[in-house]
Design a protein around this motif. Structure first.
Motif, mmCIF file in Angstrom:
data_model
loop_
_atom_site.group_PDB
_atom_site.id
_atom_site.type_symbol
_atom_site.label_atom_id
_atom_site.label_comp_id
_atom_site.label_asym_id
_atom_site.label_seq_id
_atom_site.Cartn_x
_atom_site.Cartn_y
_atom_site.Cartn_z
ATOM 1 N N ASP A 85 0.869 -1.170 0.000
ATOM 2 C CA ASP A 85 0.000 0.000 0.000
ATOM 3 C C ASP A 85 0.909 1.225 0.000
ATOM 4 O O ASP A 85 1.529 1.556 1.017
ATOM 5 C CB ASP A 85 -0.912 0.012 1.225
ATOM 6 N N LEU A 86 1.014 1.879 -1.145
ATOM 7 C CA LEU A 86 1.946 2.993 -1.314
ATOM 8 C C LEU A 86 1.254 4.353 -1.301
ATOM 9 O O LEU A 86 1.878 5.368 -1.620
ATOM 10 C CB LEU A 86 2.731 2.818 -2.621
ATOM 11 N N GLU A 87 -0.022 4.374 -0.923
ATOM 12 C CA GLU A 87 -0.772 5.629 -0.969
ATOM 13 C C GLU A 87 -0.251 6.635 0.059
ATOM 14 O O GLU A 87 -0.039 7.810 -0.251
ATOM 15 C CB GLU A 87 -2.258 5.363 -0.767
ATOM 16 N N ALA A 88 -0.054 6.199 1.309
ATOM 17 C CA ALA A 88 0.448 7.130 2.331
ATOM 18 C C ALA A 88 1.867 7.571 2.008
ATOM 19 O O ALA A 88 2.236 8.733 2.235
ATOM 20 C CB ALA A 88 0.393 6.470 3.711
ATOM 21 N N LEU A 89 2.681 6.658 1.459
ATOM 22 C CA LEU A 89 4.048 7.025 1.084
ATOM 23 C C LEU A 89 4.037 8.033 -0.055
ATOM 24 O O LEU A 89 4.849 8.964 -0.079
ATOM 25 C CB LEU A 89 4.839 5.785 0.694
ATOM 26 N N SER A 90 3.112 7.873 -0.999
ATOM 27 C CA SER A 90 2.989 8.834 -2.095
ATOM 28 C C SER A 90 2.695 10.234 -1.560
ATOM 29 O O SER A 90 3.325 11.222 -1.971
ATOM 30 C CB SER A 90 1.879 8.397 -3.052
ATOM 31 N N ASP A 91 1.760 10.312 -0.631
ATOM 32 C CA ASP A 91 1.411 11.612 -0.053
ATOM 33 C C ASP A 91 2.579 12.197 0.737
ATOM 34 O O ASP A 91 2.879 13.396 0.628
ATOM 35 C CB ASP A 91 0.194 11.463 0.862
ATOM 36 N N ALA A 92 3.248 11.355 1.526
ATOM 37 C CA ALA A 92 4.362 11.837 2.344
ATOM 38 C C ALA A 92 5.522 12.292 1.477
ATOM 39 O O ALA A 92 6.163 13.321 1.754
ATOM 40 C CB ALA A 92 4.815 10.736 3.302
ATOM 41 N N ALA A 93 5.800 11.552 0.403
ATOM 42 C CA ALA A 93 6.896 11.923 -0.489
ATOM 43 C C ALA A 93 6.596 13.229 -1.203
ATOM 44 O O ALA A 93 7.483 14.077 -1.389
ATOM 45 C CB ALA A 93 7.151 10.801 -1.495
ATOM 46 N N ALA A 94 5.339 13.414 -1.619
ATOM 47 C CA ALA A 94 4.966 14.660 -2.302
ATOM 48 C C ALA A 94 5.130 15.854 -1.368
ATOM 49 O O ALA A 94 5.638 16.906 -1.768
ATOM 50 C CB ALA A 94 3.535 14.555 -2.811
ATOM 51 N N ARG A 95 4.721 15.697 -0.103
ATOM 52 C CA ARG A 95 4.848 16.792 0.857
ATOM 53 C C ARG A 95 6.317 17.091 1.164
ATOM 54 O O ARG A 95 6.699 18.253 1.342
ATOM 55 C CB ARG A 95 4.095 16.463 2.137
ATOM 56 N N ALA A 96 7.124 16.032 1.225
ATOM 57 C CA ALA A 96 8.539 16.224 1.530
ATOM 58 C C ALA A 96 9.329 16.712 0.321
ATOM 59 O O ALA A 96 10.441 17.231 0.466
ATOM 60 C CB ALA A 96 9.131 14.911 2.047
ATOM 61 N N GLY A 97 8.766 16.526 -0.872
ATOM 62 C CA GLY A 97 9.457 16.936 -2.091
ATOM 63 C C GLY A 97 10.632 16.058 -2.445
ATOM 64 O O GLY A 97 11.555 16.490 -3.135
ATOM 65 N N ARG A 98 10.592 14.796 -2.024
ATOM 66 C CA ARG A 98 11.662 13.854 -2.362
ATOM 67 C C ARG A 98 11.105 12.444 -2.317
ATOM 68 O O ARG A 98 10.189 12.139 -1.555
ATOM 69 C CB ARG A 98 12.855 13.994 -1.422
ATOM 70 N N HIS A 99 11.676 11.590 -3.155
ATOM 71 C CA HIS A 99 11.142 10.245 -3.333
ATOM 72 C C HIS A 99 12.169 9.170 -2.989
ATOM 73 O O HIS A 99 12.123 8.051 -3.503
ATOM 74 C CB HIS A 99 10.610 10.079 -4.758
ATOM 75 N N GLU A 100 13.080 9.508 -2.083
ATOM 76 C CA GLU A 100 13.997 8.526 -1.522
ATOM 77 C C GLU A 100 13.783 8.477 -0.016
ATOM 78 O O GLU A 100 13.364 9.454 0.604
ATOM 79 C CB GLU A 100 15.449 8.869 -1.846
#
Length: 322
Positions: free
Chosen positions: A283-298
């Protein structure tokens, strides 16, 4: 890949976007091209040998806010088209007859987890191609009724490494990829550029298609018939980059398969040829939101499978730390 309808409209016949078709001869040549047999010791940890202490130390540099995001689906006990063999959960002790104090409450869980409804890890013994597991081991010689004597999940242990989220719906500005849509090598490269991240040696790559969001909005379907995922032409790029783990909110394969006679070609290439375990049904939905807010995908990724001697994998709840 193109931006398919993400509003519930009919995307067309299943598999309309899963091509181009790949012949068995072409697939076998691809298998040989990415094959990494004989590369690591111990062999049954495969590409997890890339996660050296130095790489683990460097991966901790991806932690900035300290936010922890779990990536596992809820334990699914409800039958459905994507869950024909539901997981089990029932109480075995309600604590109402136990003495002395304190009373305890106990429960039982079980799952036929290699399906589409339980977040799980595929160990190297899970997939064979042409009768052989990773490293050229003959499957019938090392896997039997008592489990696996090579490539079992118990040989893997935990993995701590840098994770990279390839958030394809975010790149395309849509809610999800429609089932049957293939992600190609050029799509991976475009996602890296758009998201400002580059897959490197020892990384865990997580592909988001938005499948849990589509299921929540439109209802369950059979992902074994139609699901977004990688086309086999993306695998050489991942092999070249030296990944340690591949995962997604499906099972990484586009379905229907574009390869004649091979129902899970990415599984065959990644697990049996490259020695890379797979994470399915995240389930990558919460990670997608968190990454977008943080502005980084690592991020730092922690995967701790159960220690099951001879097991072909394990239910798991991976954790991303941003």
């Amino acid at each position: 890949m193109s931006a398919s309808p993400a509003d519930g409209r009919d995307p067309g016949p299943p598999g309309a976007g899963n091509g181009p078709a790949v012949s068995r001869r072409e697939f076998d040549a691809l298998f040989e091209a990415v094959r990494a047999w004989g590369r690591w010791t111990p062999a049954d940890r495969g590409a997890w040998n890339r996660a050296t202490p130095e790489r683990v130390r460097r991966a901790t540099g991806a932690v900035r806010s300290g936010r922890v995001v779990p990536l596992g689906l809820p334990w699914n006990t409800v039958p459905g088209p994507d869950n024909p063999r539901p997981a089990l959960h029932h109480m075995t002790d309600l604590g109402d007859v136990e003495r002395p104090e304190p009373a305890t409450h106990k429960d039982f869980i079980a799952a036929d987890y290699h399906g589409k409804a339980v977040t799980h890890l595929d160990a190297l013994c899970h997939v064979s191609y042409r009768g052989q597991l990773y490293d050229g081991r003959t499957a019938k010689d090392v896997v039997g009724a008592a489990g696996a004597r090579f490539g079992a999940v118990s040989a893997l242990g935990p993995l701590v490494t840098r994770g990279v989220l390839l958030d394809l719906p975010a790149v395309l500005g849509i809610r999800w990829l429609e089932p049957g849509l293939a992600v190609h090598a050029e799509d991976v490269l475009a996602a890296e550029e758009a998201l400002g991240v580059r897959i490197g040696d020892g990384d865990a790559v997580l592909l988001r298609s938005g499948q849990p969001r589509r299921r929540a909005d439109l209802g369950a379907w059979d992902p074994g018939t139609a699901s977004a995922g990688l086309h086999v032409d993306a695998v050489p790029l991942l092999a070249e980059r030296g990944i340690a783990l591949l995962g997604g909110d499906g099972d990484s394969d586009v379905r229907p398969s574009p390869v004649d006679g091979v129902h899970s070609p990415v599984h065959a290439l990644v697990v049996a040829a490259m020695g890379v375990p797979l994470l399915d049904n995240l389930d990558l939905e919460a990670l997608s939101d968190a990454a977008a807010r943080a502005g980084r995908h690592e991020f730092l990724l922690v995967v701790a499978p159960l220690n099951i001697p001879g097991g072909t994998g394990s239910p798991v709840n991976p954790v991303a730390v941003l």
